[in-house]
Design a protein around this motif. Structure first.
Motif, PDB file in Angstrom:
ATOM      1  N   ALA B  96     -47.172  67.012 -75.669  1.00 14.71           N
ATOM      2  CA  ALA B  96     -46.940  68.424 -75.987  1.00 14.71           C
ATOM      3  C   ALA B  96     -46.214  68.582 -77.321  1.00 14.71           C
ATOM      4  N   ALA B  97     -46.084  67.462 -78.055  1.00 14.12           N
ATOM      5  CA  ALA B  97     -45.326  67.533 -79.302  1.00 14.12           C
ATOM      6  C   ALA B  97     -46.071  68.247 -80.430  1.00 14.12           C
ATOM      7  N   PHE B  98     -47.378  68.492 -80.244  1.00  9.04           N
ATOM      8  CA  PHE B  98     -48.064  69.345 -81.220  1.00  9.04           C
ATOM      9  C   PHE B  98     -47.735  70.782 -80.837  1.00  9.04           C
ATOM     10  N   LEU B  99     -46.753  71.345 -81.503  1.00 11.43           N
ATOM     11  CA  LEU B  99     -46.299  72.666 -81.070  1.00 11.43           C
ATOM     12  C   LEU B  99     -47.265  73.746 -81.521  1.00 11.43           C
ATOM     13  N   ASP B 100     -47.960  73.465 -82.602  1.00  9.29           N
ATOM     14  CA  ASP B 100     -48.853  74.453 -83.175  1.00  9.29           C
ATOM     15  C   ASP B 100     -50.268  74.263 -82.625  1.00  9.29           C
ATOM     16  N   LYS B 101     -50.885  75.342 -82.159  1.00 12.74           N
ATOM     17  CA  LYS B 101     -52.212  75.239 -81.548  1.00 12.74           C
ATOM     18  C   LYS B 101     -53.252  74.726 -82.539  1.00 12.74           C
TER      19      LYS B 101
END
Lengths: 578, 260
Positions: B96-101
């Motif tokens: 989930a560390a890609f905070l940006d979609k």
């Protein structure tokens, strides 16, 4: 208890299943589906420091976390030019042994054995085998204790770092590990005898290619700088992509691998098949006693091979401890100054070859490639499941298919809970061929009509092709046209659909779309051409070729097209030309 | 002890299966776990799973496909109490560390190309509370044996779980370790939930933050402390984000405002 397992990067494990579809008397499809979502760990570690990478990447899989850690460390140290002392390598190998003992004993006793002795799970099995269940649990616990001792935790420990260890086990800890390993020996022999002596069914048996790490120096072992194949070919560490050739399938987030267009297997059975002659001591004696040519073609022997490797580990642990104790100094963590480089690390995880590859630029990770064992095995798992299912169907044992596929999948010890209730058999709906046809249409299939005039229903394929040509369709051929100019190469990339009658044992006029590679082995064909054509197809083409078949009423000389087959021909033409 | 055994289900979504494995690894206690409660579903350990009403559902892993989202909603409907187990379920985990979609979509494409998946649509990984109400969070990567067993025992006896709310530093002091930050090593102990027994600092390895963030952590202070020690801004931020999943979003936003 049943399952457990692991691996893959963009994820595998958790829930998945094998699905076989039966149409009449043939299996038309076998799919290993992995439902677990994508985690993108290969991308997550990009832009991070090497230290963070070796912390995050092993999170791919809990049960193989030490294998992932060792693969990541080896790759990263290659990239950064870090050379560790022999003591560090020995300690890492000892931790690796812990993982093998834990993982293999869990798999053979708790996952695989209940099937062979007729219990639904290990807890139920305990009523008849209380001793085995109890000691196997202690053995698994011992494997965990080794990992906890050396890496800090049973799962996702962080004590093994780039360049060395955060801290070292005490002499007492190491001596305890050694003594405990020796105490297990009688039970380990019993384990080998039990699993090597099991009566493994002969279905499925088929040759395949095996791959594992080449440990070097004529040794058996769990890592190396090269990959060795059962053909004797070797692949250098940095050329690993020439072995794996990863590709994707739409029914899984788990990537697949092919070597020279063929599936291959990795894991304990691969290692024993390729390196078994190198075993020493008691393992060598057991190998000589139990190994047979059947091991080379029957995936169910994975269980036997794992038992043999448990023995190898238990012999190796005391040796490693002695070697470690002979080096009193604890080397400090090797610092590194290199900021840019690339490196690959090869190890054997309990379930097979595991590859980590990193590129580091200006001190941060810039590219990551991780290839897990289950990803490499996926193609062979599907193939063996298909073989088992078709064979049993031929023998009229449809009811046995589900359990046998379960057994096959589980033998590979893949990632998953899926091994518990993986298999599912479904019957194809009667108009399934329309759906298949629609799926293939966008890829621009080529149609090839096959048959012989003047032999009743045998002309159906020719009539179909002629009808399509009349309707103005392109890429439609008659078998004679293909035979003349041998031009199948020109059709590369297109799905090939052969139009023919096929004896499926169904009522006349039944239509089915059958994958060519499945039909080869099964349905009785009335022609000489198909084998000839098929010999000119590449494996990729065969995988993408189908027979749109009609069940004939008769193929008597001089007869006419029967009404039921004529109706089927018209039905197909209507579907295709619309 | 209640007369009727608690009905417990253990479920795995996307993750490494480490939390379920840890439960299996409770070798000596496993039989007691299975007898103290009625384990209705536990894919990793048993094959005869039932999908009815539950008293407690333990859910591991992040929600990463459409199918998992549906499964989770169904679990919530059936369960009186839902417990998130492990970092992936609690905060989303490393995935989930890609905070940006957009960034996530770009990376999905990088790994899988343009293939259309036929079995289940992928979703950007999120903790389970992005979709359902969660009653209790059991942190860890993987969860700790001691904390799991005490939580399990309390639940079976009808008591609410009691979890550590303080950071790893407290446990580290209990172990009388030298502070790694004092040695200028990038350690996340002050920001990270305790419960692991400060295992990494005990081994002379810095805390990577794998148990996820504590609520009361003073991140700004740690950030400036690490800056003073000469660590790069991006490295500090990455380190904080690696195991914090979506919980770190707010901090970064606030931080950006403050800096302005």
């Amino acid at each position: 208890m049943k399952t457990i397992s692991i691996d893959h990067l963009p994820r595998v494990e958790g829930n998945g299943g094998v699905f076989a579809t039966i149409d009449g008397h043939v299996i038309t499809e076998v799919k290993l589906v992995i439902n677990e979502g994508p985690r993108l760990i290969e991308r997550l570690t990009v832009g991070k420091t090497p230290e963070e990478d070796v912390s995050i990447a092993p999170r791919i899989c809990a049960i193989c976390s030490v294998s992932h850690k060792n693969a990541a460390l080896r790759a990263m140290e290659n990239a950064l030019g870090v050379k560790v002392q022999p003591k560090i390598t020995l300690l890492r190998e000892l931790a690796h042994m812990g993982e093998f003992i834990e993982s293999h004993s869990l798999h053979v006793y708790y996952l695989a054995l209940p099937d062979y002795v007729g219990f639904p799970n290990a807890i139920a099995m305990a009523s008849k085998f209380p001793f085995e269940v109890k000691i196997a649990l202690e053995m698994k616990q011992f494997g965990n204790a080794i990992m906890k001792n050396l890496n800090g935790r049973m799962i996702h420990g962080e004590n093994m770092v780039i360049g060395g260890f955060g801290s070292f086990p005490t002499r007492e800890d190491l001596v305890w590990i050694k003594n405990r390993a020796i105490q297990f020996m009688p039970f380990v022999f019993r384990t080998v005898e039990l699993f090597c002596g099991l009566d493994y069914p002969t279905v499925p048996e088929s040759d395949t290619l095996y791959a594992c790490c080449e440990p070097g120096n004529g040794q058996y072992g769990f890592w190396g700088e090269e990959i060795i194949l059962s053909t004797g070919e070797k692949v250098a560490r940095d050329d690993y992509k020439s072995l794996t050739n990863e590709f994707l399938v739409s029914h899984s987030y788990c990537k697949r691998s092919h070597y020279k267009g063929n599936p291959y297997s990795v894991g304990a059975l691969a290692r024993v098949n390729v390196l078994g002659e190198r075993l020493q001591g008691e393992s060598a004696k057991m190998y000589k006693k139990y190994f047979s040519p059947r091991w080379k073609k029957n995936p169910l022997f994975h269980n036997a091979a794992q038992a043999l490797e448990i023995l190898y580990c238990f012999e190796k642990v005391p040796e490693l401890v002695d070697e470690i104790l002979a080096i009193p100094e604890n080397p400090p963590v090797v610092p590194y100054t290199t900021k840019t480089g690339k490196g690959t690390g090869l190890v054997e995880a309990p379930r097979g070859l595991l590859i980590h590859h990193y590129e580091v630029k200006d001190g941060l990770v810039s590219d990551v490639d991780i290839i897990t064992p289950t990803a490499q095995n996926a193609e062979d798992i599907e193939r063996y499941c298909y073989l088992a299912a078709q064979k049993l169907l031929d023998e009229g044992k449809e009811d046995a298919i589900r359990d046998r596929m379960d057994l096959v999948v589980r033998a590979f010890d893949p990632c998953i809970s899926c091994s518990v209730h993986m298999a599912e058999v479904k019957r194809a709906p009667s108009d399934d061929w329309k759906k298949k046809l629609a799926e293939l249409q966008p890829a621009g299939p080529a149609f090839i009509g096959i048959g012989k005039e003047g032999r009743s229903d045998d002309r159906a394929g020719l009539d179909l092709a002629a009808g399509m040509k009349e309707a103005g369709m392109e890429n439609v051929y008659l078998e004679t046209e293909i035979e003349e100019d041998h031009s199948l190469e020109g059709l590369a990339g297109r799905p090939l659909i052969f139009l023919d009658i096929v004896n499926m044992g169904e009522p006349a006029g039944k239509i089915a779309m059958l994958p060519l590679q499945h039909v080869f082995w099964n349905a009785v064909l009335s022609h000489r051409l198909l084998p000839a054509v098929s010999n000119r197809l590449t494996y990729d083409q065969i995988k993408n070729a189908y027979i749109l078949g009609i069940q004939p009423e008769s193929i008597e000389e001089g007869g006419r097209l029967s009404n039921s087959v004529r109706a089927a021909v018209e039905k197909i033409l209507e579907e295709i030309t619309n | 002890m209640p007369k009727d055994k608690l009905k417990i289900g253990i479920y795995e979504l996307t993750g490494c299966a480490g939390d379920a494995l840890l439960i299996v690894d409770c070798e000596e206690e496993l039989v007691n776990i299975f007898t103290a409660a009625s384990i209705e579903a536990f894919l990793m350990a048993k094959s005869d799973n039932r999908h009815g009403e539950l008293d407690v559902a333990l859910v591991e892993g992040s929600v990463s496909t459409e199918k998992e989202k549906e499964e989770l909603l169904d679990i919530r409907k059936r369960a009186r109490v839902v417990v998130a187990i492990g970092g992936c379920a609690c905060v989303g985990g490393p995935q989930a560390a890609f905070l940006d979609k957009k960034e996530w979509e770009k990376n999905l494409k990088k790994v899988y190309g343009n293939i259309e998946f036929s079995h289940s649509r992928p979703l950007q990984s999120k903790p389970i509370d992005a979709y359902i109400k969660v009653d209790c969070y059991l942190p860890g990567c993987p969860i700790g044996k001691a904390q799991f067993l005490s939580t399990f025992a309390r639940m079976v006896n009808g008591n609410p779980p009691e979890l550590f709310r303080f950071p790893v530093c407290v446990e580290c002091k209990w172990h009388e370790n030298d502070c790694l930050l004092n040695k200028d090593i990038l350690c996340l102990g002050p920001l990270t939930l305790a419960g692991c027994g400060s295992v990494c600092p005990n081994f002379n390895v810095p805390c990577f933050g794998c148990w996820g963030p504590t609520e009361e952590a003073n991140r700004t202070s740690e950030y400036y402390l690490l800056r003073e020690k000469g660590f790069d801004t991006e490295v500090i931020k990455n380190r904080m984000a690696n195991y914090s999943g979506t919980r770190i979003t707010e901090f970064f936003e606030q931080f950006r405002k403050e800096k302005r």
